[in-house]
Design an enzyme around this catalytic site. Structure first.
Site, short mmCIF file in Angstrom:
data_model
loop_
_atom_site.label_atom_id
_atom_site.label_comp_id
_atom_site.label_asym_id
_atom_site.label_seq_id
_atom_site.Cartn_x
_atom_site.Cartn_y
_atom_site.Cartn_z
N CYS A 2 1.10 -1.29 0.25
CA CYS A 2 0.00 -0.37 0.04
C CYS A 2 0.49 1.27 0.04
O CYS A 2 2.50 1.74 0.16
CB CYS A 2 -0.55 -0.13 1.35
SG CYS A 2 -1.71 -1.90 1.83
N ARG A 27 1.62 1.87 -6.31
CA ARG A 27 2.05 1.23 -5.38
C ARG A 27 0.45 0.04 -4.89
O ARG A 27 0.65 -1.05 -4.43
CB ARG A 27 1.78 1.11 -3.76
CG ARG A 27 3.35 1.92 -3.71
CD ARG A 27 3.65 2.36 -2.55
NE ARG A 27 4.34 1.70 -1.36
CZ ARG A 27 5.84 0.80 -1.22
NH1 ARG A 27 6.81 1.25 -1.91
NH2 ARG A 27 5.02 0.13 -0.66
N TRP A 75 -3.51 -1.21 -1.44
CA TRP A 75 -4.01 -2.67 -2.14
C TRP A 75 -3.95 -3.82 -1.08
O TRP A 75 -3.40 -4.40 -0.65
CB TRP A 75 -2.20 -2.66 -2.22
CG TRP A 75 -2.14 -4.40 -3.09
CD1 TRP A 75 -1.56 -5.63 -3.04
CD2 TRP A 75 -2.33 -4.98 -5.28
NE1 TRP A 75 -1.15 -6.42 -3.52
CE2 TRP A 75 -1.90 -6.25 -4.92
CE3 TRP A 75 -2.52 -4.27 -5.50
CZ2 TRP A 75 -2.35 -6.97 -6.20
CZ3 TRP A 75 -2.78 -4.72 -6.27
CH2 TRP A 75 -2.82 -6.16 -7.33
N ASN A 101 0.88 0.13 5.85
CA ASN A 101 1.41 -1.22 4.94
C ASN A 101 1.67 -2.06 5.91
O ASN A 101 2.41 -2.12 6.18
CB ASN A 101 2.08 -0.27 3.86
CG ASN A 101 2.66 -1.15 2.99
OD1 ASN A 101 2.00 -1.61 2.54
ND2 ASN A 101 4.26 -0.69 2.87
N GLY A 102 0.56 -3.85 5.15
CA GLY A 102 1.90 -4.77 5.57
C GLY A 102 0.75 -5.80 5.98
O GLY A 102 -0.12 -5.44 5.19
N GLU A 487 7.86 -20.71 -19.89
CA GLU A 487 8.23 -19.33 -19.47
C GLU A 487 9.43 -18.35 -19.88
O GLU A 487 9.08 -17.25 -20.25
CB GLU A 487 8.02 -18.87 -18.05
CG GLU A 487 7.96 -17.86 -16.93
CD GLU A 487 6.74 -16.99 -17.26
OE1 GLU A 487 5.73 -17.71 -18.10
OE2 GLU A 487 6.82 -16.08 -16.94
N LYS A 491 8.44 -14.86 -21.51
CA LYS A 491 9.36 -13.75 -21.15
C LYS A 491 9.80 -13.48 -22.78
O LYS A 491 9.71 -11.72 -23.12
CB LYS A 491 9.71 -14.05 -20.66
CG LYS A 491 8.92 -14.68 -19.12
CD LYS A 491 8.83 -12.90 -18.01
CE LYS A 491 7.54 -12.89 -18.54
NZ LYS A 491 6.07 -14.37 -18.69
N GLU A 494 7.15 -11.64 -25.43
CA GLU A 494 6.77 -11.44 -24.82
C GLU A 494 6.95 -9.31 -24.59
O GLU A 494 6.62 -8.41 -25.12
CB GLU A 494 5.47 -11.19 -23.91
CG GLU A 494 6.19 -11.04 -22.64
CD GLU A 494 4.95 -11.72 -21.32
OE1 GLU A 494 4.18 -11.09 -22.07
OE2 GLU A 494 5.41 -12.32 -20.42
N HIS A 510 12.20 -35.38 -31.72
CA HIS A 510 10.94 -35.23 -33.07
C HIS A 510 10.69 -34.39 -33.15
O HIS A 510 9.62 -34.36 -34.04
CB HIS A 510 10.18 -35.70 -31.52
CG HIS A 510 9.89 -36.79 -31.06
ND1 HIS A 510 9.61 -38.35 -31.37
CD2 HIS A 510 10.59 -37.23 -29.71
CE1 HIS A 510 10.26 -39.25 -30.24
NE2 HIS A 510 10.68 -38.45 -29.56
N LYS A 609 -1.80 -6.31 -19.45
CA LYS A 609 -1.11 -6.19 -18.43
C LYS A 609 -2.41 -7.49 -17.92
O LYS A 609 -2.10 -8.32 -16.97
CB LYS A 609 -1.21 -5.56 -17.36
CG LYS A 609 -1.03 -5.84 -15.95
CD LYS A 609 0.75 -6.93 -15.71
CE LYS A 609 0.77 -7.87 -14.85
NZ LYS A 609 1.64 -8.07 -15.12
C1 AGP Z 1 2.39 -13.68 -19.00
O1 AGP Z 1 3.86 -12.31 -19.13
C2 AGP Z 1 1.99 -12.34 -19.50
N1 AGP Z 1 1.24 -10.89 -19.23
C3 AGP Z 1 0.47 -12.80 -20.23
O2 AGP Z 1 1.25 -14.09 -20.34
C4 AGP Z 1 -0.66 -13.71 -18.31
O3 AGP Z 1 0.31 -14.19 -17.98
C5 AGP Z 1 -1.85 -13.73 -19.54
O4 AGP Z 1 -2.11 -12.87 -19.84
C6 AGP Z 1 -2.32 -14.37 -17.83
O5 AGP Z 1 -2.96 -12.48 -16.73
P1 AGP Z 1 -3.67 -13.14 -15.25
O6 AGP Z 1 -2.56 -14.67 -14.14
O7 AGP Z 1 -3.62 -12.18 -14.51
O8 AGP Z 1 -5.14 -14.21 -15.50
#
Ligand code: AGP
Length: 614
Positions: A2, A27, A75, A101-102, A487, A491, A494, A510, A609
């Site tokens: 927060c 935050r 938050w 905050n905490g 993963e 990363k 994207e 394969h 996001k």
């Molecule tokens: C991951 O780096 C991406 N931003 C994206 O794949 C994300 O994980 C996905 O959209 C799921 O989002 P969520 O965890 O908020 O559901």
């Protein structure tokens, strides 16, 4: 995480507080509030759900006078976002107002004690418990606010950064910190208080960063006084702030993504706080205990998620099947929601989502729920849509994740999945005591081991320069490290826009091995666990075709270091916890490749996001 702001001086406090909250909205921003002691010495608390701008609308026609006040942007960790749970919190008599905050781990015990003494609560937060406890101690022992705060904090277990106002003392703010940051700004006959220096730097560059267990007594017209819980005074060290506001919001890092990668050790501590007890060799997720009959009798778990959260789900599958011997299916939520799945009342669906707002995951949950499944959520955003429709769940408590590329949320999700599998396996009796205790102990060491890996940041930045030419990458892993390969590839894709694919290492023969040539970088997660010898062979197959191998290896690995082109050494851990260690280097590699390429790391093209649309 927060945001806290405070002011005492000659100016009107309200505009300074609101501006400070806006500086701290990164935050947390699910609710906001302000407490002011007015010119008529009224203690006015105004708070509302939503962003700071909604607080401004809320107070439009109210008394916002006064030159002392505290304010908070939330938050949520305990209690979903709403005005009742927003800070500041009054004490019962409404003569005290407190912001925090905490996380107070033992708030439930303290709350019960106060309720037994007749205290009533307006909110479901841990913070209000602290406000009431301070008042109870103050009144019962006829103490000053400072002494009451000192005694109350001696009963608290957890993390806090707090500020408290007392209606009858309009010249004083008491502030204290433990494991959550708190900064005092020193101006000309005025003081500022904030979670970091961001809201302060436009007024003064002189700050005091409070240390753990320190309590600040901030009085108008007096020097700042800092004492410890036993009232021993210390001389505050006044520092000069040199960062600009943009840098401060990112904790001094150039991007939120790097800040969030770097803060993972603390985030994993927060994620485990109150859930792991190493001395007692015990880990427990309360939601699992509350619904253990349902979970223990599950015939099947179905994990639904998207993107990075889906990768965490793959790790969850291995954990639950390995420890609990219950079959687990992992589904892309977008596929699951449209394939008319067979759902049984004995099914448990785990929905994993950082934002809690992903449309596909939300739809998958609604479908499964409509067909009788029990839904368990693993989310980061308290009170978001998915947690609101699940039957129960566990928050990952890693704080707001601003960078579009998910990093700390992934390791937080995996940590919760480990704790879920351990809690369930212990209840089910499907895990030996020896193994259980070994994993609990190793889990508690993960934050420190992550710190070891983060020290490699500069060397990984150097390594990344070699590969900015690449148009393709392959990431390989086996077992628990296969999802880490996926993963790492995601990363890189994207944020650097380089095409990258993750594969189970054994799959190369394969087909994909046809891609290997001297231009193809191949990242291999090759820690000394699980099928290490098989991964070693896979690396040799790639080297035989002149592929460039970047291997994530266990520190001291003298074998792979002789055949890989580059090695990133990470501390040894257990196979089931390797993802928490091995993910950090691939996060850093993707970050630095993208920076080398001049990409918009925090807000990559075409992405959002939270994908709240189909
Ligand atoms: C991951 O780096 C991406 N931003 C994206 O794949 C994300 O994980 C996905 O959209 C799921 O989002 P969520 O965890 O908020 O559901």
């Amino acid at each position: 995480m927060c945001g806290i702001v405070g002011y005492i001086g000659k100016k009107n406090a309200y505009p300074i507080l609101i501006k400070g909250l806006k500086r701290l909205e990164y935050r947390g921003y699910d609710s906001a509030g302000v407490a002011l002691i007015s010119e008529r010495q009224q203690l006015n608390v105004y708070k509302t759900k939503g962003k700071v701008s909604e607080l401004e609308d809320f107070v439009a026609n109210k008394d916002i006078s006064g030159n002392i006040g505290i304010a908070h942007t939330r938050w949520a960790t305990h209690g979903e976002p709403c005005s009742a749970n927003a800070h500041p919190h009054y004490s019962s008599s409404e003569t005290l107002a407190l912001i925090h905050n905490g996380i107070i781990e033992n708030y439930a015990v303290l709350k019960e004690k106060l309720q037994a003494k007749g205290y009533e609560f307006r909110s479901s937060t841990d913070t209000e418990v602290l406000a009431q406890l301070i008042e109870y101690i103050k009144i019962t022992n006829n103490l000053s606010l400072l002494s009451a705060v000192q005694l109350a904090l001696s009963e608290v277990i957890g993390a806090y950064a707090i500020a408290v106002l007392e209606k009858d003392h309009p010249d004083e703010i008491i502030a204290a910190r433990k494991s959550s940051p708190l900064v005092v700004g020193i101006g000309e006959n005025e003081f500022f208080l904030a979670s970091d220096a961001t809201p302060i730097v436009e007024y003064t560059d002189k700050v005091v960063y409070l240390e753990d267990e320190e309590i600040a007594v901030i009085r108008r017209g007096r020097d700042l006084k800092v004492v410890d819980p036993n009232n021993v005074e210390s001389t505050p060290e006044v520092k000069q702030v040199v960062m600009n506001i943009g840098q401060l919001e990112k904790g001094g890092y150039p991007h939120f993504m790097l800040k969030e990668i770097m803060e993972q050790p603390n985030c994993i501590y927060d994620c485990m706080r109150g859930r792991i007890n190493v001395e007692a060799n015990h880990v427990v997720l309360s939601a699992v205990i509350d619904y253990k009959e349902k979970l223990l009798n599950a015939k099947r778990f179905i994990i639904v998620a998207c993107g990075t959260s889906w990768h965490a789900g793959l790790i969850g599958k291995r954990l639950i099947e390995s420890f609990c011997r219950i079959p687990v299916e992992v589904e892309y939520a977008s596929e699951f929601r449209y394939r008319d799945p067979v759902i049984d009342k004995s099914d448990v669906v785990i929905a994993i989502s950082q934002s809690g707002e992903t449309a596909d995951t939300l739809a998958a949950v609604e479908l499964a729920k409509s067909r009788g499944a029990f839904i368990y959520g693993i989310c980061n955003s308290v009170g978001s849509s998915i947690p609101r429709i699940t039957h129960t769940g566990s928050y990952i408590h890693v704080g707001p994740e601003i960078g579009v590329a998910s990093t700390k949320a992934f390791t937080g999700q995996v940590t919760v999945l480990v704790m879920l599998a351990l809690t369930l396996a212990k209840e089910k009796g499907t895990i030996g005591n020896e193994e259980y205790m070994e994993i609990v102990k190793e889990l508690s060491l993960i934050p420190e081991k992550m710190k070891e890996v983060l020290k490699l940041n500069d060397s990984i930045a150097e390594l990344s320069k070699i590969f900015t030419y690449a148009h393709n990458f392959i990431y390989l892993g086996r077992g628990y490290s296969y999802p880490v390969a996926l993963e790492g590839a995601l990363k890189l894709k994207e944020i650097s826009y380089i095409h990258a694919e993750g594969y189970p290492a054994a799959e190369m023969k394969h087909g994909p091995i046809a891609l290997i040539d001297a231009e193809m970088p191949v990242v291999v997660i090759a820690t000394q666990n699980g099928l290490y010898e098989k991964v070693l062979s896979n690396i040799q197959e790639i080297k035989a075709r002149k592929g460039k191998v970047i291997a994530v290896v266990t520190k001291g690995d003298g074998i792979i270091s002789k055949i890989a082109d580059y090695c990133i050494e990470v501390p040894v851990s257990m196979e089931c916890l390797d993802p928490l260690i091995a993910t950090v280097p691939v996060q850093l590699l993707s970050y630095h490749v993208a920076v080398c390429k001049g990409m918009d790391v925090d807000q990559p093209r075409n992405l959002a996001k939270s994908v709240t649309v189909e």
